[in-house]
Design a protein around this motif. Sequence first.
Motif, PDB file in Angstrom:
ATOM      1  N   VAL A 163       0.835  -1.209   0.000  1.00 42.88           N
ATOM      2  CA  VAL A 163       0.000   0.000   0.000  1.00 42.88           C
ATOM      3  C   VAL A 163       0.867   1.255   0.000  1.00 42.88           C
ATOM      4  CG1 VAL A 163      -1.678   1.325   1.342  1.00 42.88           C
ATOM      5  CG2 VAL A 163      -1.967  -1.146   1.064  1.00 42.88           C
ATOM      6  N   GLU A 164       1.934   1.249   0.788  1.00 42.41           N
ATOM      7  CA  GLU A 164       2.826   2.411   0.805  1.00 42.41           C
ATOM      8  C   GLU A 164       3.480   2.599  -0.558  1.00 42.41           C
ATOM      9  OE1 GLU A 164       4.582   5.807   2.136  1.00 42.41           O
ATOM     10  OE2 GLU A 164       3.033   4.614   3.127  1.00 42.41           O
ATOM     11  N   GLY A 165       3.813   1.494  -1.220  1.00 47.08           N
ATOM     12  CA  GLY A 165       4.372   1.597  -2.565  1.00 47.08           C
ATOM     13  C   GLY A 165       3.400   2.238  -3.534  1.00 47.08           C
ATOM     14  N   LEU A 166       2.112   1.882  -3.429  1.00 42.99           N
ATOM     15  CA  LEU A 166       1.107   2.514  -4.282  1.00 42.99           C
ATOM     16  C   LEU A 166       0.999   4.004  -3.993  1.00 42.99           C
ATOM     17  CD1 LEU A 166      -1.886  -0.013  -4.431  1.00 42.99           C
ATOM     18  CD2 LEU A 166       0.051   0.220  -5.993  1.00 42.99           C
ATOM     19  N   LYS A 167       1.101   4.380  -2.729  1.00 41.28           N
ATOM     20  CA  LYS A 167       1.036   5.807  -2.389  1.00 41.28           C
ATOM     21  C   LYS A 167       2.169   6.571  -3.051  1.00 41.28           C
ATOM     22  CE  LYS A 167      -1.293   5.398   2.096  1.00 41.28           C
ATOM     23  NZ  LYS A 167      -1.156   5.561   3.565  1.00 41.28           N
ATOM     24  N   ARG A 168       3.353   5.959  -3.106  1.00 45.97           N
ATOM     25  CA  ARG A 168       4.499   6.634  -3.718  1.00 45.97           C
ATOM     26  C   ARG A 168       4.363   6.712  -5.240  1.00 45.97           C
ATOM     27  NH1 ARG A 168       7.980   7.663   0.135  1.00 45.97           N
ATOM     28  NH2 ARG A 168       8.093   6.328   1.985  1.00 45.97           N
ATOM     29  N   LEU A 169       3.469   5.914  -5.812  1.00 42.49           N
ATOM     30  CA  LEU A 169       3.246   5.938  -7.255  1.00 42.49           C
ATOM     31  C   LEU A 169       2.012   6.741  -7.635  1.00 42.49           C
ATOM     32  CD1 LEU A 169       4.043   2.211  -8.187  1.00 42.49           C
ATOM     33  CD2 LEU A 169       5.542   4.204  -8.389  1.00 42.49           C
ATOM     34  N   GLU A 170       1.349   7.365  -6.663  1.00 42.42           N
ATOM     35  CA  GLU A 170       0.133   8.116  -6.964  1.00 42.42           C
ATOM     36  C   GLU A 170       0.390   9.253  -7.952  1.00 42.42           C
ATOM     37  OE1 GLU A 170      -3.281   8.311  -3.831  1.00 42.42           O
ATOM     38  OE2 GLU A 170      -1.416   8.784  -2.789  1.00 42.42           O
ATOM     39  N   TYR A 171       1.610   9.791  -7.935  1.00 40.97           N
ATOM     40  CA  TYR A 171       1.918  10.916  -8.813  1.00 40.97           C
ATOM     41  C   TYR A 171       1.735  10.573 -10.287  1.00 40.97           C
ATOM     42  CZ  TYR A 171       6.414   8.825 -10.141  1.00 40.97           C
ATOM     43  OH  TYR A 171       7.387   8.000 -10.646  1.00 40.97           O
ATOM     44  N   ARG A 172       1.751   9.297 -10.632  1.00 36.31           N
ATOM     45  CA  ARG A 172       1.593   8.896 -12.029  1.00 36.31           C
ATOM     46  C   ARG A 172       0.161   9.109 -12.520  1.00 36.31           C
ATOM     47  NH1 ARG A 172       4.906   4.346 -14.130  1.00 36.31           N
ATOM     48  NH2 ARG A 172       6.925   4.381 -13.097  1.00 36.31           N
ATOM     49  N   GLY A 173      -0.779   9.258 -11.605  1.00 35.47           N
ATOM     50  CA  GLY A 173      -2.184   9.363 -11.988  1.00 35.47           C
ATOM     51  C   GLY A 173      -2.822   7.981 -12.044  1.00 35.47           C
ATOM     52  N   TYR A 174      -4.085   7.869 -11.648  1.00 28.31           N
ATOM     53  CA  TYR A 174      -4.788   6.587 -11.675  1.00 28.31           C
ATOM     54  C   TYR A 174      -6.257   6.827 -11.406  1.00 28.31           C
ATOM     55  CZ  TYR A 174      -4.718   6.951  -6.554  1.00 28.31           C
ATOM     56  OH  TYR A 174      -4.892   7.375  -5.266  1.00 28.31           O
ATOM     57  N   ASP A 175      -7.084   5.838 -11.759  1.00 29.11           N
ATOM     58  CA  ASP A 175      -8.505   5.968 -11.472  1.00 29.11           C
ATOM     59  C   ASP A 175      -9.074   4.768 -10.717  1.00 29.11           C
ATOM     60  OD1 ASP A 175      -8.617   4.143 -13.670  1.00 29.11           O
ATOM     61  OD2 ASP A 175      -8.768   5.852 -15.038  1.00 29.11           O
ATOM     62  N   SER A 176      -8.240   3.770 -10.407  1.00 27.41           N
ATOM     63  CA  SER A 176      -8.630   2.689  -9.509  1.00 27.41           C
ATOM     64  C   SER A 176      -7.369   2.059  -8.956  1.00 27.41           C
ATOM     65  CB  SER A 176      -9.493   1.639 -10.229  1.00 27.41           C
ATOM     66  OG  SER A 176      -8.759   1.007 -11.259  1.00 27.41           O
ATOM     67  N   CYS A 177      -7.519   1.267  -7.911  1.00 26.07           N
ATOM     68  CA  CYS A 177      -6.355   0.645  -7.280  1.00 26.07           C
ATOM     69  C   CYS A 177      -6.788  -0.644  -6.598  1.00 26.07           C
ATOM     70  CB  CYS A 177      -5.697   1.599  -6.281  1.00 26.07           C
ATOM     71  SG  CYS A 177      -6.816   2.343  -5.071  1.00 26.07           S
ATOM     72  N   GLY A 178      -5.816  -1.502  -6.296  1.00 25.43           N
ATOM     73  CA  GLY A 178      -6.164  -2.764  -5.666  1.00 25.43           C
ATOM     74  C   GLY A 178      -4.965  -3.513  -5.143  1.00 25.43           C
ATOM     75  N   VAL A 179      -5.242  -4.458  -4.239  1.00 24.88           N
ATOM     76  CA  VAL A 179      -4.231  -5.326  -3.637  1.00 24.88           C
ATOM     77  C   VAL A 179      -4.779  -6.748  -3.655  1.00 24.88           C
ATOM     78  CG1 VAL A 179      -3.034  -5.944  -1.497  1.00 24.88           C
ATOM     79  CG2 VAL A 179      -3.285  -3.549  -2.120  1.00 24.88           C
TER      80      VAL A 179
END
Length: 627
Positions: free
Chosen positions: A18-34
Amino acid sequence: MCGIVGAVGARNIVPVLVEGLKRLEYRGYDSCGVAVLQDGALRRSRSTERVAELAAQTRDEGIDSPLGIAHTRWATHGAPAVHNAHPHFSHGPGADAADTKPGRVALVHNGIIENHEALRAELQARGYVFLSQTDTEVIAHLVDHLYDGDLFAAVKAATLRLTGAYAIAVFHRDEPQRVVGARQGSPLIMGVGGADDTERFLASDAMALAGVTDQIVYLEEGDVVDLQPGRHWIEHRAPGSAEHQRVDAAERPVRTVTAHSGAVELGPYRHYMQKEIFEQPRAIADTLEGVEAITPTLFGEQAEAVFSQIDRVLILACGTSYYSGSTAKYWLESIAKIPTNVEIASEYRYRDSVPDARTLIVTISQSGETADTLAALKHARSLGMEHTLTICNVATSAMVRECKLAYVTRAGAEIGVASTKAFTTQLAGLFLLTLTLAKLRGQLSPEAEAEHLKDMRHLPAALQAVLALEPQVMAWAEAFARKDNALFLGRGLHYPIALEGALKLKEISYIHAEAYPAGELKHGPLALVTAEMPVVTVAPNDALLEKLKSNMQEVRARGGELYVCADGDTHIQAEPGIHVIRMPEHYGALSPILHVVPLQLLAYHTACARGTDVDKPRNLAKSVTVE
């Protein structure tokens, strides 16, 4: 597609994912998952909200495992919806459409599978149930279909069937200590170490692993990697048709890469874009640090030999980087006297062109992973143009690795989707390239070299003075926020800056904006000019100023409102219908680096006034790793 994180170890790895996804938020996204393997079964949480909501969701649902994969998705195939969000599960024969019996395979994917429709039809005929509209789901089903007790073998076999670009991370229900990754045309790295030095990670960007490990392996095109606690194994598939491809064990060096997590802290600023606009003086200073003289070695040890073998320049780039290249064309032809073409990368690779082996191919990319630009670079090389150079902000990127020469800008992490400091540092690198080629071609006297270097060293101070104009720009923004359309005008060297200003406004405020060379106004765009159409004019005190003033009068005669970024000595006066911001000083050839800043601020403050999501504009991603 946007961000991948995967991990295998001994502790609960979900917080790391989850922390890794937070660090990649700058790329832009419209959904997420684990997705994880928990108590012998596949489990996942998916959301169309932000990663913070996903984190809470995983805690509430008790998602906990030493093995897992995670993803932020930017929609390509299928709407931004939970059922299209990654990770995807396989649903083999006997599965039901209600998803009550998840299958054996969990998978995340960046890229686009071009033959997904044919694969979907084949797998449906075999009884596989599709629950999404994505191209990704076919890979999960294909791996499941090919699985015969060895996930690594199944993934290798599956990649032979895929056409297009992919970076994938996948695990299987029956192999609880194994994650397999593969890449072709989309970036993927592996991390080694972690909490007890036995963890292994996959990610699309080293930034995702900041604070977890700094030991990074950059996977190459055609690599398939097997991750298990305390060990990893890489095999590489040589290019060629499937029946002739050879797979060999591959050794990839482990590099120490410091991904500065502090660079993504917002600090006192309202948005990352505002922070990055104000970081430009420091970014330029860092990019020019150590430049004491104009020398080919600024671009690499082979630079002098390469530059001696070229007669022209071809610049390949996309978006904002294309506009920096368009600016550089004026510099290269006027200062270095070298013929220069600038091409949109996505167009160049699909048209018939006339190759010239004595061409310097210059690619420009903030991330160094832009799919269209990488593909255009490979296309140029396939035509026999082997002299390659990149201007890039990421020293460890694919673009830097693929080119013979590089100038790595030092803008630092750029989080806002709309590029600002990456653009101005690209211009600084391109101006150094211009001076270097001019010097080698006998077009730069020692006196001119010293003057240009003096001007470049003064850029940070000059930029600070421009940033002080922010309150005046904010007043403009209040008027722009009530408009639906805008025109931007520039001439010569500043036409690409007008293009960049229009791009920024449309990206984050959603106001329709177009830019034109001011001389083209009477050839069509003047028909649009009314009191409701603000016209932004970039007006430096250069040889085209008087022509530009005539174009401005054409706007005023039709009742148009002018917003002018003018040098102090242009004698353009504010009056009803003409709003003027005076730049602190005229900066000659380097003027574009200063004149773009008020346009960045205008876009930013207009977006704030309209209440849009400045850092994550709709439909856009920071790192465009698909065609």
